[in-house]
Design an enzyme around this catalytic site. Structure first.
Site, short mmCIF file in Angstrom:
data_model
loop_
_atom_site.label_atom_id
_atom_site.label_comp_id
_atom_site.label_asym_id
_atom_site.label_seq_id
_atom_site.Cartn_x
_atom_site.Cartn_y
_atom_site.Cartn_z
N GLY A 72 30.14 34.62 62.48
CA GLY A 72 29.68 34.35 61.04
C GLY A 72 30.27 32.86 60.62
N GLN B 136 33.10 26.49 54.69
CA GLN B 136 34.22 26.03 56.10
C GLN B 136 33.89 24.94 56.75
OE1 GLN B 136 33.27 30.28 57.62
NE2 GLN B 136 35.25 30.02 58.36
N CYS C 109 39.35 34.65 61.37
CA CYS C 109 38.37 33.75 60.55
C CYS C 109 38.71 32.38 61.29
CB CYS C 109 38.96 33.57 59.30
SG CYS C 109 38.30 32.24 58.30
N LEU C 110 37.52 31.75 61.49
CA LEU C 110 37.32 30.40 62.30
C LEU C 110 38.34 29.29 61.34
CD1 LEU C 110 33.75 30.20 63.45
CD2 LEU C 110 35.91 30.88 65.01
N HIS D 92 32.76 38.77 54.15
CA HIS D 92 33.75 37.86 54.41
C HIS D 92 33.23 36.55 54.12
CE1 HIS D 92 36.70 36.27 57.62
NE2 HIS D 92 35.87 35.28 57.40
N GLU D 93 31.94 36.36 54.47
CA GLU D 93 31.32 35.06 54.40
C GLU D 93 30.92 34.81 52.92
OE1 GLU D 93 31.39 33.31 56.74
OE2 GLU D 93 31.66 34.86 58.22
N HIS E 218 33.79 33.53 51.34
CA HIS E 218 34.12 31.99 51.56
C HIS E 218 33.28 31.12 50.76
CE1 HIS E 218 36.21 31.66 55.34
NE2 HIS E 218 35.55 32.45 56.19
O1 GNR Z 1 34.26 35.48 64.17
C1 GNR Z 1 34.52 35.88 63.09
N1 GNR Z 1 34.99 37.16 63.32
C2 GNR Z 1 35.26 38.05 62.26
C3 GNR Z 1 35.89 39.31 62.55
C4 GNR Z 1 36.16 40.38 61.80
C5 GNR Z 1 35.71 40.14 60.37
C6 GNR Z 1 34.98 38.95 59.98
C7 GNR Z 1 34.67 38.03 61.08
S1 GNR Z 1 33.92 36.72 60.43
C8 GNR Z 1 34.61 35.40 61.75
C9 GNR Z 1 34.11 33.94 61.69
C10 GNR Z 1 34.55 33.50 60.42
O2 GNR Z 1 35.49 32.93 60.13
N2 GNR Z 1 33.64 33.41 59.28
O3 GNR Z 1 33.79 33.02 58.28
NI NI Z 2 35.83 33.07 57.93
#
Ligand code: GNR
Ligand code: NI
Length: 167
Positions: free
Chosen positions: A46, A51, A91-92, A133-134, A137
């Site tokens: 995601g 980001q 998270c990236l 999660h997104e 952000h």
């Molecule tokens: O790549 C991602 N893996 C992930 C694993 C578990 C819960 C959420 C994520 S999102 C993350 C990519 C990211 O940072 N998206 O904002």
């Molecule tokens: Ni993230």
């Protein structure tokens, strides 16, 4: 298409709130395209516009095994949440940190697609977690915000150390 630069915690720009997209036009379609390429390249499941420094409410997701199922959500809104699931998240924008977070196990989401048409989506487990999660952000929130003060302190120290190494 282009690969965009991903901001890293504790960059203050990750704390900005994205604004609703008023019109899904060529600029938004290009942003979504570039975000998908950036997400696949990273690789991640995601990515939210915040980001990559864009303040539009756009997220891209692909939780499929073979990266064959891109999902773009413009102005996503959670209509309903149900149950609880505890999952290890990464998270990236917070590289090399993996911690458990508890979220809703199932969500109903409304969003616009790249034609500007509204649609609804029912998601559970990994997809539901990723959507939450997104959307966080887009509101300037990171998964480390859910950790205890002690754990967050450890994350900050590790990120500082990583940064010193890569400078
Ligand atoms: O790549 C991602 N893996 C992930 C694993 C578990 C819960 C959420 C994520 S999102 C993350 C990519 C990211 O940072 N998206 O904002
Ligand atoms: Ni993230």
């Amino acid at each position: 298409m282009a690969i965009l630069n991903i901001l890293h915690y504790p960059d203050e720009r990750l704390r900005r709130r994205a604004q609703p997209v008023e019109r899904v036009d060529a600029r938004i379609r290009k942003l979504a395209d570039d975000m998908l390429e950036t997400m696949y390249d990273a690789p991640g499941i995601g990515l939210a516009a915040v980001q990559v420094g864009a303040l539009d409410r756009v997220v891209v997701i692909d939780v499929s095994e073979d990266k064959s199922d891109p999902l773009v959500l413009v102005n996503p809104e959670i209509l309903h949440r149900e149950g609880e699931i505890k999952m290890e998240e990464g998270c990236l924008s917070v590289p090399s940190i993996y911690e458990s977070v508890t979220r809703a196990q199932r969500v109903r989401v409304r969003a616009l697609d790249l034609d500007g048409a509204p649609f609804e989506l029912e998601a559970e487990d990994l997809l539901a977690v990723c959507i939450q999660h997104e959307i966080d952000h887009l509101d300037g929130k990171l998964f480390v915000d859910y950790l205890s003060e002690l754990k967050r302190q450890r994350v900050r120290k590790k990120m500082e150390k990583l940064r010193r190494k890569t400078l």
